[in-house]
Write a protein that holds these residues in place. Structure first.
Motif, short mmCIF file in Angstrom:
data_model
loop_
_atom_site.label_atom_id
_atom_site.label_comp_id
_atom_site.label_asym_id
_atom_site.label_seq_id
_atom_site.Cartn_x
_atom_site.Cartn_y
_atom_site.Cartn_z
N ALA A 1 0.84 -1.21 0.00
CA ALA A 1 0.00 0.00 0.00
C ALA A 1 0.87 1.25 0.00
CB ALA A 1 -0.92 -0.01 1.22
N ILE A 2 1.99 1.18 0.76
CA ILE A 2 2.89 2.34 0.78
C ILE A 2 3.53 2.54 -0.59
CG2 ILE A 2 4.93 3.36 1.86
CD1 ILE A 2 4.26 1.67 4.37
N CYS A 3 3.93 1.40 -1.21
CA CYS A 3 4.50 1.48 -2.58
C CYS A 3 3.52 2.17 -3.51
CB CYS A 3 4.80 0.08 -3.13
SG CYS A 3 6.26 -0.67 -2.41
N SER A 4 2.27 1.76 -3.38
CA SER A 4 1.25 2.33 -4.25
C SER A 4 1.12 3.83 -4.00
CB SER A 4 -0.07 1.60 -3.97
OG SER A 4 -1.09 2.22 -4.64
N ALA A 5 1.17 4.22 -2.72
CA ALA A 5 1.08 5.65 -2.39
C ALA A 5 2.30 6.40 -2.93
CB ALA A 5 0.98 5.83 -0.88
N LEU A 6 3.46 5.76 -2.86
CA LEU A 6 4.68 6.42 -3.34
C LEU A 6 4.64 6.65 -4.85
CD1 LEU A 6 7.55 4.71 -1.30
CD2 LEU A 6 6.69 7.01 -1.04
N ASN A 7 3.86 5.83 -5.53
CA ASN A 7 3.75 6.00 -6.99
C ASN A 7 3.09 7.32 -7.36
OD1 ASN A 7 5.13 3.84 -8.08
ND2 ASN A 7 3.39 2.46 -7.77
N GLU A 8 2.44 7.94 -6.37
CA GLU A 8 1.88 9.27 -6.63
C GLU A 8 2.99 10.28 -6.90
OE1 GLU A 8 -1.39 10.01 -6.87
OE2 GLU A 8 -1.64 7.84 -6.74
N PHE A 9 4.20 9.98 -6.41
CA PHE A 9 5.34 10.86 -6.65
C PHE A 9 5.96 10.50 -7.99
CE2 PHE A 9 4.97 10.66 -2.06
CZ PHE A 9 5.13 11.98 -1.68
N LYS A 10 6.23 11.50 -8.81
CA LYS A 10 6.84 11.23 -10.11
C LYS A 10 8.34 10.97 -9.95
CE LYS A 10 3.11 12.25 -12.56
NZ LYS A 10 2.30 11.19 -13.08
N PRO B 1 11.87 9.62 -8.01
CA PRO B 1 12.16 8.36 -7.30
C PRO B 1 12.08 8.52 -5.78
CG PRO B 1 13.82 8.84 -8.97
CD PRO B 1 13.00 10.07 -8.84
N ARG B 2 11.28 7.68 -5.15
CA ARG B 2 11.11 7.73 -3.70
C ARG B 2 11.12 6.30 -3.15
NH1 ARG B 2 12.12 12.08 -4.65
NH2 ARG B 2 10.98 14.01 -4.34
N ALA B 3 11.73 6.14 -1.96
CA ALA B 3 11.70 4.83 -1.31
C ALA B 3 11.75 5.05 0.20
CB ALA B 3 12.89 3.99 -1.75
N ILE B 4 11.28 4.06 0.92
CA ILE B 4 11.35 4.09 2.38
C ILE B 4 12.16 2.89 2.83
CG2 ILE B 4 10.01 3.87 4.53
CD1 ILE B 4 7.71 5.31 3.03
N GLY B 5 13.08 3.11 3.75
CA GLY B 5 13.87 2.01 4.29
C GLY B 5 13.84 2.04 5.81
N HIS B 6 14.39 0.98 6.42
CA HIS B 6 14.52 0.97 7.88
C HIS B 6 15.96 0.65 8.22
CE1 HIS B 6 13.84 0.14 12.11
NE2 HIS B 6 12.68 0.78 11.96
N LEU B 7 16.59 1.57 8.99
CA LEU B 7 18.03 1.45 9.22
C LEU B 7 18.39 0.25 10.09
CD1 LEU B 7 18.99 5.21 9.71
CD2 LEU B 7 19.44 3.76 7.73
N SER B 8 17.72 0.05 11.22
CA SER B 8 18.15 -1.05 12.09
C SER B 8 17.77 -2.41 11.51
CB SER B 8 17.59 -0.86 13.50
OG SER B 8 16.20 -0.75 13.43
N GLN B 9 16.68 -2.43 10.73
CA GLN B 9 16.33 -3.71 10.07
C GLN B 9 17.10 -3.89 8.76
OE1 GLN B 9 12.08 -4.31 9.74
NE2 GLN B 9 11.75 -3.55 11.82
N ASN B 10 17.83 -2.82 8.36
CA ASN B 10 18.72 -2.88 7.19
C ASN B 10 18.00 -3.34 5.92
OD1 ASN B 10 21.23 -2.62 5.92
ND2 ASN B 10 21.72 -4.79 6.23
N CYS B 11 16.82 -2.78 5.70
CA CYS B 11 16.07 -3.21 4.50
C CYS B 11 15.24 -2.05 3.94
CB CYS B 11 15.16 -4.38 4.83
SG CYS B 11 13.85 -3.94 5.98
N PHE B 12 14.85 -2.22 2.68
CA PHE B 12 13.86 -1.31 2.09
C PHE B 12 12.47 -1.78 2.50
CE2 PHE B 12 17.33 -0.51 -0.96
CZ PHE B 12 17.28 0.88 -0.99
#
Lengths: 129, 205
Positions: free
Chosen positions: B9-18, B20-31
């Motif tokens: 769902a977040i990916c889908s929301a990010l697609n509203e941005f033209k 490049p956008r991504a969300i990651g988590h530092l301690s879990q070391n992942c996107f």
């Protein structure tokens, strides 16, 4: 003015009146019988009555598009002659490859705006004049 | 690993941005999520982003005063830093900002800033591309039909004059040629990548 296209029945489908009338006037002046329509439904309804030798259609039409028209024409099974050549018109050259992939049945392509010479050349090739 | 429903769902929301956008988590070391533009810009497939170690892909810079001064930070829990993202199979990095939150979540916004000039070059380029597409569409919808009609009317006038044996046909013919040259020039200015606009093709079966 000329008889280059005498006895040739040509259907022109475009939602832009200026394009329809420009092509109609020019092709008629060369002797063709030109029938113009602005949508797919009207064209398919008239198709069996008109029995054209050639169809020139815009790809971008309201509601159904030029690809729908091509499929509709090819589905008209009782059409007695061999396959009617259908020429697609588009404003975007880069779109032509996509159209070829999606609808390989088009017999030719015209990139708008085109010239009378270009139009006559493709008509001559496809109508075997 | 498959994206959770929430991440999708977040990916889908990010697609509203033209851009490049991504969300990651530092301690879990992942996107956690990303948009299609982020995939295109970095060259990673969704499966690769799902499996990626954040530390292998992302370089976060130390906070610098220039960034802090130019960016309005809405909360003390958020820190803006410059970041580089390693593009798949390539030597170069995509550059931009990262908004880092205290709880470890980071929003990556690449192609926002040019690290050399500090300008939003890529964003401007993107805006130019959108504007060019808008003008191309306007040209094809509004101008092209009128040009086409004009060219055909000129040709018809020329043939009528020729048929009457009038020499004015030559002048009209020249006017027609100029009109066609103008059309070609307009198209090549609007879209320099397009091949010869006078070309046609027939598909003989």
């Amino acid at each position: 003015m000329g008889s280059q296209l005498e006895n040739l029945k040509i259907v022109v489908v475009d939602d832009q009146e200026e394009v329809r009338s420009a092509l109609e006037r020019y092709l008629s002046s060369l002797g063709a019988q030109v029938h113009t329509y602005d949508n797919v439904g009207q064209t398919l309804t008239a198709f069996r009555l008109v029995r054209p030798h050639l169809v020139i259609c815009d790809i971008h039409l309201p509601r159904e598009n030029g690809i729908d028209l091509l499929h509709g024409i090819r589905l008209l099974e009782q059409y007695p002659r061999e396959e009617v050549p259908v020429i697609a018109m588009t404003g975007f050259v880069n779109e032509i490859e996509q159209i070829k992939a999606r609808a390989p049945g088009f017999n030719g392509f015209l990139r708008k705006p085109f010239t009378p010479d270009t139009l006559l050349q493709i008509i001559s090739e496809l109508a075997k004049l | 690993m498959k994206l959770s429903k929430e991440a999708a769902a977040i990916c889908s929301a990010l697609n509203e941005f033209k851009l490049p956008r991504a969300i990651g988590h530092l301690s879990q070391n992942c996107f956690v999520a990303w948009n299609e533009s982020f995939q295109e810009r970095t060259g990673y497939a969704p499966e690769q982003l799902e499996e990626a170690d954040l530390k292998d892909v992302v370089v976060l810079f130390e906070p610098d005063s220039q960034v802090q001064e130019t960016v309005h930070v809405p909360s003390p829990d958020v820190e803006f830093v410059r970041c580089n993202i390693r593009c798949y199979g390539q030597e170069h990095f995509a550059t931009g900002y990262a908004a880092r939150r205290n709880d470890g979540f980071v929003l990556f916004m690449i192609d926002v800033v040019n690290p050399t000039t500090g300008a939003i070059e890529d964003a401007r380029l993107f805006g130019r591309e959108e504007e060019r597409n808008r003008i191309m569409k306007l040209f094809h919808d509004e101008v092209s039909p009128k040009l086409l009609a004009a060219v055909f009317e000129v040709q018809r006038a020329k043939e009528e004059l020729d048929a009457k044996g009038l020499k004015e046909g030559q002048a009209v013919s020249k006017a027609g040629e100029k009109l066609i040259e103008t059309i070609d020039a307009v198209i090549s200015v609007l879209d320099p990548d397009e091949p010869n606009p006078r070309s046609t093709s027939s598909e003989q079966s």
